[in-house]
Design a protein around this motif. Sequence first.
Motif, mmCIF file in Angstrom:
data_model
loop_
_atom_site.group_PDB
_atom_site.id
_atom_site.type_symbol
_atom_site.label_atom_id
_atom_site.label_comp_id
_atom_site.label_asym_id
_atom_site.label_seq_id
_atom_site.Cartn_x
_atom_site.Cartn_y
_atom_site.Cartn_z
ATOM 1 N N PRO A 1 0.808 -1.232 0.000
ATOM 2 C CA PRO A 1 0.000 0.000 0.000
ATOM 3 C C PRO A 1 0.839 1.281 0.000
ATOM 4 N N GLU A 2 2.026 1.241 0.666
ATOM 5 C CA GLU A 2 2.837 2.473 0.698
ATOM 6 C C GLU A 2 3.481 2.779 -0.661
ATOM 7 N N ASP A 3 3.428 1.805 -1.584
ATOM 8 C CA ASP A 3 3.987 2.045 -2.925
ATOM 9 C C ASP A 3 2.897 2.384 -3.945
ATOM 10 N N VAL A 4 1.688 2.623 -3.431
ATOM 11 C CA VAL A 4 0.585 3.054 -4.310
ATOM 12 C C VAL A 4 0.315 4.527 -4.012
ATOM 13 N N TYR A 5 0.622 5.404 -4.970
ATOM 14 C CA TYR A 5 0.447 6.851 -4.769
ATOM 15 C C TYR A 5 -0.872 7.303 -5.390
ATOM 16 N N ILE A 6 -1.512 8.264 -4.722
ATOM 17 C CA ILE A 6 -2.788 8.784 -5.246
ATOM 18 C C ILE A 6 -2.624 10.253 -5.657
ATOM 19 N N TYR A 7 -3.230 10.624 -6.782
ATOM 20 C CA TYR A 7 -3.208 12.017 -7.254
ATOM 21 C C TYR A 7 -4.646 12.441 -7.552
ATOM 22 N N HIS A 8 -4.947 13.713 -7.264
ATOM 23 C CA HIS A 8 -6.287 14.216 -7.588
ATOM 24 C C HIS A 8 -6.414 14.446 -9.092
ATOM 25 N N ASN A 9 -5.349 15.039 -9.652
ATOM 26 C CA ASN A 9 -5.334 15.270 -11.104
ATOM 27 C C ASN A 9 -4.291 14.353 -11.730
ATOM 28 N N GLU A 10 -4.442 14.118 -13.000
ATOM 29 C CA GLU A 10 -3.503 13.213 -13.659
ATOM 30 C C GLU A 10 -2.088 13.783 -13.592
ATOM 31 N N PRO A 11 -1.125 13.026 -13.037
ATOM 32 C CA PRO A 11 0.227 13.576 -12.912
ATOM 33 C C PRO A 11 0.889 13.765 -14.267
ATOM 34 N N LYS A 12 1.792 14.801 -14.302
ATOM 35 C CA LYS A 12 2.490 15.080 -15.560
ATOM 36 C C LYS A 12 3.601 14.056 -15.758
ATOM 37 N N GLY A 13 4.190 14.046 -16.931
ATOM 38 C CA GLY A 13 5.292 13.125 -17.213
ATOM 39 C C GLY A 13 4.794 11.859 -17.868
ATOM 40 N N PRO A 14 5.723 10.848 -18.030
ATOM 41 C CA PRO A 14 5.330 9.608 -18.708
ATOM 42 C C PRO A 14 4.198 8.891 -17.976
ATOM 43 N N LYS A 15 3.293 8.360 -18.742
ATOM 44 C CA LYS A 15 2.104 7.737 -18.131
ATOM 45 C C LYS A 15 2.377 6.266 -17.809
ATOM 46 N N LEU A 16 3.383 6.034 -16.978
ATOM 47 C CA LEU A 16 3.768 4.671 -16.640
ATOM 48 C C LEU A 16 3.052 4.213 -15.370
ATOM 49 N N ASN A 17 2.361 3.118 -15.461
ATOM 50 C CA ASN A 17 1.668 2.526 -14.312
ATOM 51 C C ASN A 17 0.745 3.525 -13.603
ATOM 52 N N ILE A 18 0.132 4.396 -14.390
ATOM 53 C CA ILE A 18 -0.815 5.363 -13.823
ATOM 54 C C ILE A 18 -2.207 5.020 -14.359
ATOM 55 N N PHE A 19 -3.158 4.924 -13.433
ATOM 56 C CA PHE A 19 -4.503 4.491 -13.840
ATOM 57 C C PHE A 19 -5.547 5.345 -13.135
ATOM 58 N N ALA A 20 -6.674 5.498 -13.821
ATOM 59 C CA ALA A 20 -7.782 6.231 -13.204
ATOM 60 C C ALA A 20 -8.507 5.304 -12.240
ATOM 61 N N GLY A 21 -9.072 5.864 -11.174
ATOM 62 C CA GLY A 21 -9.804 5.039 -10.212
ATOM 63 C C GLY A 21 -10.786 5.869 -9.420
ATOM 64 N N GLU A 22 -11.523 5.193 -8.553
ATOM 65 C CA GLU A 22 -12.525 5.891 -7.737
ATOM 66 C C GLU A 22 -12.334 5.519 -6.264
ATOM 67 N N PHE B 1 1.356 3.103 -9.502
ATOM 68 C CA PHE B 1 2.081 1.994 -8.864
ATOM 69 C C PHE B 1 3.573 2.243 -9.061
ATOM 70 N N ILE B 2 4.282 2.427 -7.960
ATOM 71 C CA ILE B 2 5.713 2.728 -8.052
ATOM 72 C C ILE B 2 6.457 1.506 -8.598
ATOM 73 N N LEU B 3 7.257 1.741 -9.640
ATOM 74 C CA LEU B 3 7.910 0.644 -10.353
ATOM 75 C C LEU B 3 8.737 -0.246 -9.418
ATOM 76 N N LYS B 4 9.566 0.392 -8.567
ATOM 77 C CA LYS B 4 10.455 -0.418 -7.719
ATOM 78 C C LYS B 4 9.682 -1.176 -6.623
ATOM 79 N N GLY B 5 8.415 -0.809 -6.428
ATOM 80 C CA GLY B 5 7.610 -1.495 -5.411
ATOM 81 C C GLY B 5 6.884 -2.714 -5.959
ATOM 82 N N LEU B 6 6.940 -2.908 -7.268
ATOM 83 C CA LEU B 6 6.207 -4.025 -7.873
ATOM 84 C C LEU B 6 7.005 -5.317 -7.763
ATOM 85 N N GLN B 7 6.399 -6.323 -7.150
ATOM 86 C CA GLN B 7 7.065 -7.631 -7.018
ATOM 87 C C GLN B 7 6.275 -8.658 -7.807
ATOM 88 N N LEU B 8 6.997 -9.626 -8.367
ATOM 89 C CA LEU B 8 6.339 -10.634 -9.195
ATOM 90 C C LEU B 8 6.341 -11.987 -8.509
#
Lengths: 350, 250
Positions: free
Chosen positions: A274-295, A342-349
């Motif tokens: 959970p600490e590697d999941v960041y929330i933004y009110h508006n769509e963050p700028k920059g590359p759209k990597l692992n960024i998704f809309a949600g409710e 989803f922070i890239l370095k926080g993703l485990q497989l």
Amino acid sequence: MTRLELVDIRNSYILKGINLKVNDGELFVLLGPSGSGKTTLLNVISGLINYTGTVLFDGTPVDNIPTAKRNIGVVFQESSLFPHMTVEENIAFGPRVRKISDKAIKTSVEQMLKLMKIEHLKDRYPKTLSGGEKQRVAIARALVIKPKILLMDEPFNNLDPRLRKYMRDEFKHLQRMLHITTLFVTHDMKEAKELGDRIAIMKDGEIKQIGTYKEIISEPKDDEVFDFIGSPNILPCDSYEMLEHGLAKVKCGNITLLVPLDEPRPIQKVVIYPEDVYIYHNEPKGPKLNIFAGEVLDIMNKNSFKVKVTINVHGFIVLSEMLRDEFSSLGISVGDKVFVKFILKGLQLL
Amino acid sequence: MKQRLTKVTNIIPILAVIIIWETVVRLGFVPSYFLPSFSQVMCSFITLVLNGELVYSFYRSLLRVIIGLSLGVSTGVILGIAMGYNRIVENTLNPIFYLLYPIPALGWLPLLLIWIGISDLLPITLIFLCSFFPLLYNTLTGVKSVDKQLVMVAKTLGASDIQILVEIVIPLAVPNIFTGLRLEAGMAWRTVLAAEMVAIPIGLGALAMKAQSLLLIDVIIDVLIVLSLVCLISEKIIEFLEKKLTKDWL
């Protein structure tokens, strides 16, 4: 080496019937919060405290064998080096009190100094050593007696994070090389994941679950275990595609994640804490990597130090955790449309 | 260089006191029968050394201090270790020592005069009493404050109880033992002087009392100078030994 077995171990107020088997040469991690009885269990195995039940080494009970004769190596959180002895004298202490010949002591101490890469420290006193150096000496001192079992009680806790990671890697390599049955105590999930062949989750003097990291993360036995391992988000995956630069594109339901992956291997699940999941009110700028809309579905612990927010991300219920100040500045409430990263370095497989 | 400078600056106040002392007596501000000049005191010191009186008195006092202190220190240390290492011994002996400890060594003098009489044994017993208790309690504290985890480590490495005691507990209690020693070496000299003043005919204390009855103030001051120097030297010797034993690791 030695197989360790614990049968119905009890100790007046702390341990409540522990049953455990550690295989020959296995690096077994006891993971649990402070006060869960991990250290007490190590003291039982060492014979340092009274207990009921049976401790078996290779199927033979050792309950009536005193500590000094059990042939166990122990490394504590505080290095516990004898302050009035040099590094060399500290390492030689075990063989010396066992009345081993001077020549054999010299040879085995030299081997240990070399193995732990501390030859240059041999004439120094503990007060002049750094935390990492002290722990190396403590490990050398525990190993020089060729113990049947090695017990490690949060040995790297007092080291800074970078050194801690380095020591973990080195220790794992050493343990594999020596093939010594090891019981490693920690309260750090990351440490348990990196080190343990298998992990036992311990709480309130009981073992709650035993398994590999993958097994525990994938199927926590109950809410208590799930909470203790940090309530990770687990996303079942369908397929993946290797990319360049140690990355892969993984398809999990309706979302596609970019994940770190050095070489192709089966992937069933993606785990993110959970600490590697960041929330933004508006769509963050920059590359759209692992960024998704949600409710936003729910907000928990609004007044505590850490606030938990659950979000529906394309059909996955994802938990995010943040500090109260961060939450306040975010200004979100239930039902809001948000963006999740989803922070890239926080993703485990798995 | 800095250390040498500190030593020099330490001597300056002492020299100043000596000069003022010599001057006020020589200029007649203080009568010499009340306070002889420093040079007079030194002259009598040399005379007393040359005629052997001071040397013999010092020798007798030193002998009593060495015997009394050795007995007190060794008994105190041995019992302190036993009490610190074994709860049964501690519980048995502690109530007795707890009651005896507050009695000042010289408080035993009237009783010892009756029991022992006037002999060398009297000051030796008093020195024993004054050094025994502080050494006992300092050693006890030292043994008890040894990190329990070190003892546990030693056990897992295969050490027996006696090996743990000799190789871990006692060496780690050494700084505490030396604290007691430093305190008590000076106290032993003060005690022997008091005992000799009251009840013993030979020794530094007796020499001072004899001088007092003859109004030989210079001799009394000679004795006090010897006492001061010997206390200082004792402390320095103990400090040197302590450093030698612990400076590498403490």
